[in-house]
Scaffold this active site. Sequence first.
Site, PDB file in Angstrom:
ATOM      1  N   THR A 144       0.814  -1.225   0.000  1.00 24.89           N
ATOM      2  CA  THR A 144       0.000   0.000   0.000  1.00 24.89           C
ATOM      3  C   THR A 144       0.845   1.271   0.000  1.00 24.89           C
ATOM      4  O   THR A 144       0.695   2.114   0.871  1.00 24.89           O
ATOM      5  CB  THR A 144      -0.936   0.026   1.237  1.00 24.89           C
ATOM      6  OG1 THR A 144      -0.105  -0.056   2.415  1.00 24.89           O
ATOM      7  CG2 THR A 144      -1.937  -1.101   1.233  1.00 24.89           C
ATOM      8  N   LEU A 178      -0.630   4.810   0.735  1.00 22.93           N
ATOM      9  CA  LEU A 178      -1.980   4.645   1.296  1.00 22.93           C
ATOM     10  C   LEU A 178      -1.858   3.908   2.623  1.00 22.93           C
ATOM     11  O   LEU A 178      -1.034   3.000   2.759  1.00 22.93           O
ATOM     12  CB  LEU A 178      -2.858   3.804   0.363  1.00 22.93           C
ATOM     13  CG  LEU A 178      -3.121   4.365  -1.031  1.00 22.93           C
ATOM     14  CD1 LEU A 178      -3.792   3.318  -1.898  1.00 22.93           C
ATOM     15  CD2 LEU A 178      -3.979   5.627  -0.935  1.00 22.93           C
ATOM     16  N   ASP A 205      17.410  -3.200  21.102  1.00 23.60           N
ATOM     17  CA  ASP A 205      16.675  -2.733  19.934  1.00 23.60           C
ATOM     18  C   ASP A 205      15.332  -3.431  19.885  1.00 23.60           C
ATOM     19  O   ASP A 205      15.276  -4.579  19.457  1.00 23.60           O
ATOM     20  CB  ASP A 205      17.499  -3.044  18.683  1.00 23.60           C
ATOM     21  CG  ASP A 205      16.799  -2.606  17.409  1.00 23.60           C
ATOM     22  OD1 ASP A 205      15.763  -1.935  17.494  1.00 23.60           O
ATOM     23  OD2 ASP A 205      17.290  -2.941  16.328  1.00 23.60           O
ATOM     24  N   GLU A 249       8.360  -2.051  12.770  1.00 23.43           N
ATOM     25  CA  GLU A 249       9.450  -1.209  12.264  1.00 23.43           C
ATOM     26  C   GLU A 249      10.525  -2.055  11.615  1.00 23.43           C
ATOM     27  O   GLU A 249      11.092  -1.690  10.587  1.00 23.43           O
ATOM     28  CB  GLU A 249      10.069  -0.404  13.420  1.00 23.43           C
ATOM     29  CG  GLU A 249      11.152   0.589  12.987  1.00 23.43           C
ATOM     30  CD  GLU A 249      12.585   0.079  13.148  1.00 23.43           C
ATOM     31  OE1 GLU A 249      13.521   0.864  12.931  1.00 23.43           O
ATOM     32  OE2 GLU A 249      12.784  -1.110  13.469  1.00 23.43           O
ATOM     33  N   GLU A 250      10.824  -3.194  12.245  1.00 21.81           N
ATOM     34  CA  GLU A 250      11.951  -3.986  11.768  1.00 21.81           C
ATOM     35  C   GLU A 250      11.761  -4.472  10.333  1.00 21.81           C
ATOM     36  O   GLU A 250      12.714  -4.733   9.626  1.00 21.81           O
ATOM     37  CB  GLU A 250      12.210  -5.179  12.694  1.00 21.81           C
ATOM     38  CG  GLU A 250      12.674  -4.775  14.098  1.00 21.81           C
ATOM     39  CD  GLU A 250      14.078  -4.172  14.135  1.00 21.81           C
ATOM     40  OE1 GLU A 250      14.695  -3.989  13.070  1.00 21.81           O
ATOM     41  OE2 GLU A 250      14.544  -3.873  15.251  1.00 21.81           O
ATOM     42  N   GLU A 307       2.656   3.923   7.894  1.00 18.27           N
ATOM     43  CA  GLU A 307       1.199   3.857   7.697  1.00 18.27           C
ATOM     44  C   GLU A 307       0.514   5.001   8.442  1.00 18.27           C
ATOM     45  O   GLU A 307      -0.428   5.618   7.952  1.00 18.27           O
ATOM     46  CB  GLU A 307       0.644   2.499   8.153  1.00 18.27           C
ATOM     47  CG  GLU A 307       1.219   1.307   7.395  1.00 18.27           C
ATOM     48  CD  GLU A 307       1.236   1.480   5.881  1.00 18.27           C
ATOM     49  OE1 GLU A 307       0.159   1.668   5.277  1.00 18.27           O
ATOM     50  OE2 GLU A 307       2.332   1.445   5.278  1.00 18.27           O
ATOM     51  N   GLU A 338       0.910   8.140   6.506  1.00 21.00           N
ATOM     52  CA  GLU A 338       0.057   8.127   5.313  1.00 21.00           C
ATOM     53  C   GLU A 338      -1.392   8.419   5.703  1.00 21.00           C
ATOM     54  O   GLU A 338      -2.101   9.170   5.033  1.00 21.00           O
ATOM     55  CB  GLU A 338       0.142   6.758   4.614  1.00 21.00           C
ATOM     56  CG  GLU A 338       1.481   6.530   3.943  1.00 21.00           C
ATOM     57  CD  GLU A 338       1.717   5.075   3.530  1.00 21.00           C
ATOM     58  OE1 GLU A 338       2.561   4.849   2.669  1.00 21.00           O
ATOM     59  OE2 GLU A 338       1.065   4.164   4.082  1.00 21.00           O
ATOM     60  N   HIS A 376      20.157  -7.437  16.398  1.00 20.75           N
ATOM     61  CA  HIS A 376      19.256  -8.312  15.635  1.00 20.75           C
ATOM     62  C   HIS A 376      19.562  -9.810  15.797  1.00 20.75           C
ATOM     63  O   HIS A 376      19.189 -10.615  14.952  1.00 20.75           O
ATOM     64  CB  HIS A 376      19.246  -7.948  14.145  1.00 20.75           C
ATOM     65  CG  HIS A 376      18.537  -6.660  13.855  1.00 20.75           C
ATOM     66  ND1 HIS A 376      18.286  -6.216  12.578  1.00 20.75           N
ATOM     67  CD2 HIS A 376      17.994  -5.732  14.662  1.00 20.75           C
ATOM     68  CE1 HIS A 376      17.647  -5.055  12.625  1.00 20.75           C
ATOM     69  NE2 HIS A 376      17.462  -4.749  13.893  1.00 20.75           N
TER      70      HIS A 376
HETATM   71 ZN   LIG Z   1      15.136  -0.635  16.386  1.00 22.50          ZN
END
Ligand SMILES: [Zn+2]
Length: 743
Positions: A261, A264, A381, A419-420, A428, A431, A548
């Site tokens: 999207t 949008l 994180d 987010e990752e 979003e 938008e 990560h």
């Molecule tokens: Zn992060």
Amino acid sequence: MQWVNVLGGVVGGAALVGLGIILGHFAIPKGADVPTPSIFQDLDLEILESIMQQLDARRIRENLRELSREPHLASSPQDEALVQLLLQRWRDPESGLDSAEASTYEVLLSFPSREQPNRVAVVSPTGNVLFSCRQSEQNLTGEQGGPDVVPPYAAYAPPGTPQGLLVYANQGTEEDFMKLQAQGIKLEGTIALTRYGGTGRGAKAVNAAKHGVAGVLVYTDPADINDGQSSTNETFPNSWRLPPSGVERGSYYEYFGDPLTPYLPANPSSFRLDPDTASGFPPIPTQPIGFEDAKILLCNLQGASAPAAWQGALGCDYKLGPGFQPNGDFPGDSQVNVSVYNRLELRNSSNVLGIIRGAVEPDRYVLYGNHRDSWVHGAVDPSNGTAVLLELSRVLGTLLKKGTWRPRRSIVFASWGAEEFGLIGSTEFTEEFFSKLQERAVAYINVDISVFANATLRAQGTPPVQSVIFAASKQIPAPSLGGLSIYDNWIRYFNRSSPVYGLVPSLGSLGAGSDYAPFIHFLGISSMDIAYTYDRSKTSARIYPTYHTAFDTFGYVDKFVDPGFSSHQAVARTAGSVLLRLSDSLFLPLNVSDYGETLRSFLQAAQQNLGVLLEQHSISLVPLVTAVEKFEGAAGALDQRISALQKATPDPLQVRMLNDQLMLLERTFLNPRAFPEERYYSHVLWAPRTGSVATFPGLANACSRAMNTSLGSPAWAEVQRQLSILVVALEGAAATLRPVADF
Ligand SMILES: [Zn+2]
Ligand SMILES: *[C@@H]1O[C@H](CO)[C@@H](O)[C@H](O)[C@H]1NC(C)=O
Ligand SMILES: *[C@@H]1O[C@H](CO)[C@@H](O)[C@H](O)[C@H]1NC(C)=O
Ligand SMILES: *[C@@H]1O[C@H](CO)[C@@H](O)[C@H](O)[C@H]1NC(C)=O
Ligand SMILES: *[C@@H]1O[C@H](CO)[C@@H](O)[C@H](O)[C@H]1NC(C)=O
Ligand SMILES: *[C@@H]1O[C@H](CO)[C@@H](O)[C@H](O)[C@H]1NC(C)=O
Ligand SMILES: *[C@@H]1O[C@H](CO)[C@@H](O)[C@H](O)[C@H]1NC(C)=O
Ligand SMILES: *[C@@H]1O[C@H](CO)[C@@H](O)[C@H](O)[C@H]1NC(C)=O
Ligand SMILES: *[C@@H]1O[C@H](CO)[C@@H](O)[C@H](O)[C@H]1NC(C)=O
Ligand SMILES: *[C@H]1O[C@H](CO)[C@@H](O)[C@H](O)[C@H]1NC(C)=O
């Protein structure tokens, strides 16, 4: 933080129904029991100081323990549980906040298959599997195992099972592949082993595919993250360094926002692309591995030695391949098989907003956000950012509850989802509320990884926020440095010589590494990112070592990153002070003259780098010089009007007009038609580029394209168009800084 650089089918039904009802809602509620607000309400330094004192390292530590107890991958039940935890904390009448709500988007995520784990294997010519890479990280502290730890994978890499001779391609940049080709190495059908760094994640697969490579492996070289240390006794849990089995997960999606999207909000009724036509995914199967396995693959390669700059710390001479040396661990013609079974899935992911209504200007918002999802436990994180967010909202809420204070402007705390996977929740949100935010948002403060390490503050942002971060950091003592301020400590690590101020801490530029990206590049809202980081002179680490991986846990932070949590507290205080100053000051503490200084340095860089080339093609930079001068003049005149108004009894309407000029300056640098091929990037002064940020990006790009074409070519016309876009933007910006009735 997703770069370098994120709720679902499994979510409890009852909770989601509740979320469904308030989907798409972002309203400033009616504030409770406000003392009669004065239209002149201004920042109260005593209140600020008492807030600083109340921010409590112990409570941040407890928050982090709670937030990082379980792995909480975007859209997982544990992520949803954190949504409920935030809602519960912020809705609790004791919290003092005026309202809290979750809004849910249905977005396209990518997961490895549980039934068919991704596999990397060395296969003999007769088809025997001679060696397989680990499919999960070693369970070193008892926290790395279990069904909720997502195995290492390259999110959005397509499924496929290519097999071929292995080549070593350094960082997988375009130049790296060109170099291999120049050495006569046939890349068609090979598997390329690459190391993290040098490019975005997805770019490695894009570059590889252009050269016919069939599959890509990515690993973290100990030279890039561990100061070269790779032996198990030198790594976690004996130190903060990455253990040999650790694997950096990450999104390999090249854009940000929900892939189906673009532009949008991913609401149920929104138009969605067919997943087959969505772009920005890696073109070929890709899988990350640990350096323990990379060592076995790389140290058995045959062929020419790799260039010195391509060597790393695995303890052997890195060769280029293709294929293995005949007298190594594998028969010479053995191949590497990369079997990826990732799947794209639509999932529900929520943002949570906690709102404090402003007493005087409720229609002006200062936003403070961080993402909530993590790849595994995500103690650093992002949970430590969230731990700080919760503590800050607790302290402000306590004051509100007492009825002694309410900020002048509204404060919006945001916990972003997904987010990752590519800054999805925040994008979003921008938008969906594009117009509302563009009209009313004063600034966006991002605190993602609040503490990478405990050496120094590190801040990134656009020029108008420099002065407020400086002011805040000058008043807060740095942890365990005998009263040295955060500012004075910061300047020891990151500094620059400013023609206006002399030596000052240097503010970094905003790329696309975290949720600030849509706010600055798409909406033109003055933004910043605040963190504590390490001493670059003592470590070569590209980022904190367990980034990560399954080893980024509470115990890791508590023991190695920030024992005592004083750095966390320092970030909470700095970001909290910035938030208070922006939301409570009568005059917005955004300095537009600092934009003038930055523009001047951009201009000098352009003259230096492009001046000769442009002159050769009879293109003059004089209009740009004049535009920068006009901007500086208008900014200086605005400063003078502000100080005059500050000395007199200010007229509230005059103040509001000035504040609107300060707030809206950043928007004037947006031109959605300037770079039609770049999704979301419309700020004409900067745009993220691989590992850096380009200044005057349109002009720089056009020049490098035009460089070798003849005068009169369309490429040179584009250079002139880009130059005009800049001149018009700067003159337009200057015009908005002049008194309102002047033209
Ligand atoms: Zn992060
Ligand atoms: C997302 O939530 C809505 C509302 O509860 C539900 O109708 C929809 O099926 C959910 N989508 C997914 C992918 O789980
Ligand atoms: C990881 O180790 C802990 C403690 O030794 C153990 O309880 C847990 O079952 C292990 N997990 C896996 C998946 O092996
Ligand atoms: C790679 O291995 C998978 C799993 O064993 C297999 O299905 C696939 O055919 C292999 N790829 C090639 C090109 O042989
Ligand atoms: C780790 O092991 C290496 C090699 O066995 C040894 O030289 C080194 O002293 C050890 N380091 C520590 C901190 O024990
Ligand atoms: C400025 O920063 C550099 C490191 O980038 C450091 O070596 C130097 O000492 C700093 N200058 C001051 C005056 O602290
Ligand atoms: C940072 O933490 C380490 C322990 O990991 C400690 O030795 C050091 O003194 C701390 N530095 C500061 C500035 O607090
Ligand atoms: C902005 O910075 C300039 C340069 O330091 C200074 O002269 C000016 O007074 C500042 N403006 C405001 C509103 O504080
Ligand atoms: C332009 O030509 C120069 C010299 O021939 C070369 O080094 C450079 O890579 C070329 N640039 C582009 C964009 O093709
Ligand atoms: C944030 O995470 C880092 C890394 O895990 C940790 O060192 C730091 O203490 C955390 N900060 C807070 C406030 O929890």
